[in-house]
Each structure stands twice: as structure tokens, then as C-alpha cells.
Design a protein around this motif. Structure first.
Motif, short mmCIF file in Angstrom:
data_model
loop_
_atom_site.label_atom_id
_atom_site.label_comp_id
_atom_site.label_asym_id
_atom_site.label_seq_id
_atom_site.Cartn_x
_atom_site.Cartn_y
_atom_site.Cartn_z
N ASN A 85 0.82 -1.20 0.00
CA ASN A 85 0.00 0.00 0.00
C ASN A 85 0.86 1.26 0.00
OD1 ASN A 85 -2.37 -1.62 0.38
ND2 ASN A 85 -1.87 -1.74 2.56
N PRO A 86 0.37 2.32 -0.62
CA PRO A 86 1.02 3.62 -0.43
C PRO A 86 0.94 4.03 1.03
CG PRO A 86 -0.57 3.69 -2.25
CD PRO A 86 -0.80 2.40 -1.52
N VAL A 87 1.89 4.85 1.46
CA VAL A 87 1.85 5.33 2.85
C VAL A 87 1.00 6.58 2.99
CG1 VAL A 87 4.01 4.27 3.55
CG2 VAL A 87 4.03 6.57 2.56
N LEU A 88 0.84 7.33 1.89
CA LEU A 88 -0.02 8.51 1.90
C LEU A 88 -0.74 8.63 0.55
CD1 LEU A 88 2.16 11.34 3.56
CD2 LEU A 88 0.21 10.13 4.59
N THR A 89 -2.01 8.96 0.61
CA THR A 89 -2.82 9.22 -0.58
C THR A 89 -3.76 10.39 -0.26
OG1 THR A 89 -4.69 7.81 0.07
CG2 THR A 89 -2.85 6.73 -1.06
N ARG A 90 -4.53 10.82 -1.25
CA ARG A 90 -5.50 11.87 -1.00
C ARG A 90 -6.53 11.43 0.04
NH1 ARG A 90 -10.38 11.40 -3.46
NH2 ARG A 90 -10.66 13.67 -3.47
N GLY A 91 -6.74 10.11 0.15
CA GLY A 91 -7.69 9.60 1.13
C GLY A 91 -7.23 9.75 2.56
N HIS A 92 -5.93 10.03 2.78
CA HIS A 92 -5.41 10.23 4.13
C HIS A 92 -5.68 11.64 4.66
CE1 HIS A 92 -3.23 6.54 3.11
NE2 HIS A 92 -2.84 6.43 4.37
N ILE A 93 -6.04 12.55 3.78
CA ILE A 93 -6.26 13.93 4.21
C ILE A 93 -7.49 14.01 5.12
CG2 ILE A 93 -6.87 16.25 3.40
CD1 ILE A 93 -4.01 15.56 2.79
N PRO A 94 -7.38 14.67 6.27
CA PRO A 94 -8.54 14.76 7.17
C PRO A 94 -9.79 15.29 6.47
CG PRO A 94 -6.56 15.60 8.25
CD PRO A 94 -6.19 15.34 6.82
N LEU A 95 -10.92 14.72 6.81
CA LEU A 95 -12.17 15.13 6.19
C LEU A 95 -12.45 16.61 6.44
CD1 LEU A 95 -14.43 12.05 7.09
CD2 LEU A 95 -13.28 12.53 4.91
N TYR A 96 -12.04 17.10 7.62
CA TYR A 96 -12.35 18.49 7.95
C TYR A 96 -11.45 19.49 7.21
CZ TYR A 96 -8.67 17.61 11.44
OH TYR A 96 -7.50 17.25 12.09
N TRP A 97 -10.50 18.98 6.43
CA TRP A 97 -9.75 19.85 5.51
C TRP A 97 -10.50 20.02 4.19
CZ3 TRP A 97 -3.78 18.86 5.16
CH2 TRP A 97 -3.22 18.88 6.45
N ARG A 98 -11.42 19.11 3.91
CA ARG A 98 -12.04 19.06 2.59
C ARG A 98 -13.52 19.44 2.60
NH1 ARG A 98 -11.12 13.12 0.86
NH2 ARG A 98 -10.55 12.65 3.00
N TYR A 99 -14.21 19.08 3.65
CA TYR A 99 -15.65 19.26 3.71
C TYR A 99 -16.04 20.32 4.74
CZ TYR A 99 -16.03 14.77 1.26
OH TYR A 99 -15.93 13.75 0.35
#
Length: 387
Positions: free
Chosen positions: A36-50
Motif C-alpha cells: 500500500n502507499p503510505v499517503l494518498t488523497r484519502g489520508h487527508i482529514p475530512l475536515y480539511w475538505r468538507y
């Protein structure tokens, strides 16, 4: 009121953040890859995006989306593996964010806020690809690319320079003036050596005539600056140079901050060649002398890491790139590399294994006939052993 969808997506993200990361079956004796990758866009906290408020965001839509998480500087700090990742928003602007874990290969979580990097001017459009150096003066330095518009009719025309900032904790950053190289109009992929050379700050540079094309730039340079708070390099000596029909034909540049070993400074860099499908980036290795860090004393032929399988697909396909590695006190080595400008992976090895690779793998023979001679010599030695 928090939107009811937040709990569902938060639980799904927790599964991603906490999943174990196993080694793959890939084998070459030099390093190990992970599933697995160690970091992806999915790792970004939800409260940074929504916007989590159900009143102002009734459809739970992303307000500030994230496109990719990749090229990360790396350092061990207070017992944690820390990555200063390049995070790119849907608007194409990159910024830095710190992710950390107790383990080198999994469990990375972003700190509450991204890095608030001070800007030196209003026209700094983009910053990215930080190298981290714990220097002997007591500071942790981040050296990164600063991109500005060239102000011409061609909107893709840009100017790149090497930004410098320092910190003690990866949270509060003091911005210093950008590096000036008097003989190179543009700079990217600059790394600071952890130790002084002749009492001066030592940089590995990448002389460039333009933003994309290196032009007359011959490879990876090396230069000294008297003062880090006003860093100026007058002369750049060449280290690992570009050569025709090799992995560095189009350009090459520093990768992770060089690692000091008993046999020399270990470099994990990147090389670029052009193809009919576009530029292909790979990672390669070389070693420079401890006393004279611009002198290459070992440079195995070919690449160390190239994009493999799904790593070849992404925003900028057929690319691997590194600007961060961590060598533990026990000799374990972790190389954090991005694939196709989209996600971040890790490869694990040891310093001893990389040094064995660097010093005992033949150098590029540069010509097909000589390369075949190299391979036939290996075959003949092995056949003698097998007979």
C-alpha cells in the motif's frame, strides 16, 4: 449540527489509516516494496475538505478538494517518522503538510493543520518538494521549489527558485531569502548537506536555463554559501552528470538529503529521459567522497527504482520521484517515493545494502557493445560456479 454523513466517511477513513502494510513479493536483493502507499488523497482529514455543518453543506459536498499527496521530505523527530508531504488541491496549488507515525511503513496521520509557510512575495504562486536537513547548526532546514509566473504571454512559462525555511518542530517555520546561484538562472531540486564544508553551508543544486529544460545544465551541482540567512553560491561544481542515452539524459537532480556513511555520502537521486510517451522519471543512487562531497566515488549503472505496475498510472504517468529518506540508527533505511505525481510509497532497505549496491554494481558502460561485455562476464563467472 454535524452532517450525518460525517460518521460514515470518518469510519471508512479510519480503516484506511489503520490498515497494516505488508511487503510484496517483489525481490531484487536491494530493497523491499510494500503493498500500500503510505499517503494518498484519502489520508487527508475530512475536515480539511468538507464543510461538516449540515446547514451550510446539506449535500455533504467537498468544498476544498484534494487531488494528490506525493513528494515528501522525511525526518525522524522525537521518535516519530515525519513526512512533510506535497499536498495538491483540486485548484492545482501545492502546500506542505506534516504526517507522522510511530512506524516507518504505515499508520501515517496528518497533523491538525497544514504548514503555514510564510511567503516572501505576493507573486509566489506555488511551493513544493521539500528536502529536510537537520544541520549541525541546530536547525532543521527545509529547501523547496518556489514557482512564479514568468510574466510572458505563454501562461505555462514559469520561473523556479530554491526557497529556504528553518524550524525546530516542523510546525513553526522561519522563512529565509531564496538561494541565489550567480551562474544559474533557475534552481529546483536543491538539497542542503547536514554538515559544513570548509565552515560553509553546502548545497547540491540543479543548474537550469529554463523551468522545464535544463539547457546547458550538466547535471547535479555542488556549491557553498557563507551565510544561510542570505545564501549565495558563486561557483557550482558538477557531481553526478548527465550523459547521452542513459537514465539521466534529459535531466537529473538531488533526491533525498544525502546520508552520511563510513564510505561516503549516500545519494538517492532522480534521473529523467525523454520517450515517445513523455518524460520518464526513475530513482538512482551514487556516493560522493566524505572529504570532497562533490567527487563521485561510486555510481552504479541504471536505475534503483522505476515505476512498477499501478505506480505507472497517475496525473503524470510513468514517474517515480523521491525527496525524502530516513536512516535509522540501526542502519535500516526507508526511501519515501511518489508514483506518477499522485501518491506516496515506501521502500525499505539498509544502508549497508545500498552501499554494497553502489560500490559493487558495474557503472554504466555507455555503449551497447561494452554493456554486453559486462553481462557476458557475469554469465561466464556464474557458469563457472555452476559447472
Amino acid at each position: 449540527m454535524i452532517h450525518p454523513s460525517y460518521a460514515k466517511f470518518s469510519a471508512e477513513q479510519e480503516q484506511l489509516l489503520s490498515r497494516p502494510n505488508k511487503k510484496t513479493s517483489f525481490y531484487n536483493g536491494i530493497y523491499d516494496r510494500y503493498e500500500n502507499p503510505v499517503l494518498t488523497r484519502g489520508h487527508i482529514p475530512l475536515y480539511w475538505r468538507y464543510d461538516l455543518d449540515s446547514t451550510t453543506n446539506p449535500y455533504f459536498e467537498e468544498r476544498l478538494g484534494i487531488n494528490a499527496v506525493f513528494n515528501a521530505g522525511a525526518i525522524k523527530l522525537d521518535g516519530k517518522y515525519c513526512l512533510v508531504a506535497r499536498v495538491e488541491g483540486n485548484d492545482r496549488k501545492s502546500f506542505f503538510a506534516v504526517a507522522e507515525s510511530d512506524k516507518a511503513t504505515e499508520g501515517f496521520r496528518f497533523r491538525t493543520h497544514p504548514v503555514k509557510m510564510p511567503a516572501l512575495a505576493d507573486d509566489e504562486t506555488n511551493i513544493y518538494d521539500m528536502r529536510l536537513t537537520r544541520n549541525e547548526d541546530g536547525w532543521i532546514y527545509g529547501v523547496f521549489c518556489v514557482e512564479k509566473s514568468a510574466g510572458t504571454a505563454d501562461l505555462s512559462d514559469a520561473v523556479a527558485s530554491a526557497g529556504i525555511a528553518r524550524t525546530k518542530d516542523l510546525t513553526t517555520w522561519e522563512r529565509l531569502p531564496d538561494l541565489k546561484t550567480l551562474r544559474s538562472p533557475q534552481q529546483r531540486n536543491v538539497a542542503l548537506l547536514p554538515e559544513f564544508v570548509d565552515g560553509k553551508y553546502a548545497f547540491y543544486t540543479r543548474p537550469m536555463d529554463g523551468f522545464i529544460e535544463t539547457g546547458s545544465g550538466g547535471g547535479i551541482g555542488f556549491g557553498l554559501a557563507d551565510d544561510i540567512t542570505n545564501a549565495v553560491i558563486d561557483e557550482e561544481r558538477m557531481t553526478s552528470i548527465r550523459r547521452y542515452h542513459t537514465i539521466t539524459e534529459s535531466k537529473n537532480g538531488a533526491g533525498a538529503t544525502p546520508i552520511k556513511t563510513d564510505r561516503g555520502w549516500l545519494h538517492i537521486a532522480h534521473g529523467v529521459r525523454n520517450t515517445a510517451a513523455g518524460l520518464r522519471y526513475v530513482i538512482y543512487c551514487f556516493v560522493t567522497d566524505l572529504k570532497d562531497p562533490w567527487k563521485v566515488i561510486a555510481e552504479p549503472g541504471g536505475y534503483l527504482i522505476a515505476p512498477l505496475e499501478s505506480e505507472r498510472v497517475g496525473d503524470v504517468s510513468n514517474v517515480v520521484f523521491t525527496n525524502g529518506a530516513i536512516a535509522d540508527d540501526n542502519g535500516d533505511l526507508y526511501i519515501y517515493y511518489a508514483s506518477s505525481d499522485t501518491r506516496l510509497h515506501v521502500a525499505s532497505s539498509t544502508v549497508d545494502r545500498l552501499l554494497d549496491y553502489a560500490f559493487n554494481t558495474p557503472a554504466d558502460a555507455l555503449f551497447t557493445a561494452k554493456c554486453v561485455e559486462q553481462r557476458c562476464e557475469l554469465i561466464d563467472r556464474n557458469l563457472a560456479l555452476l559447472s
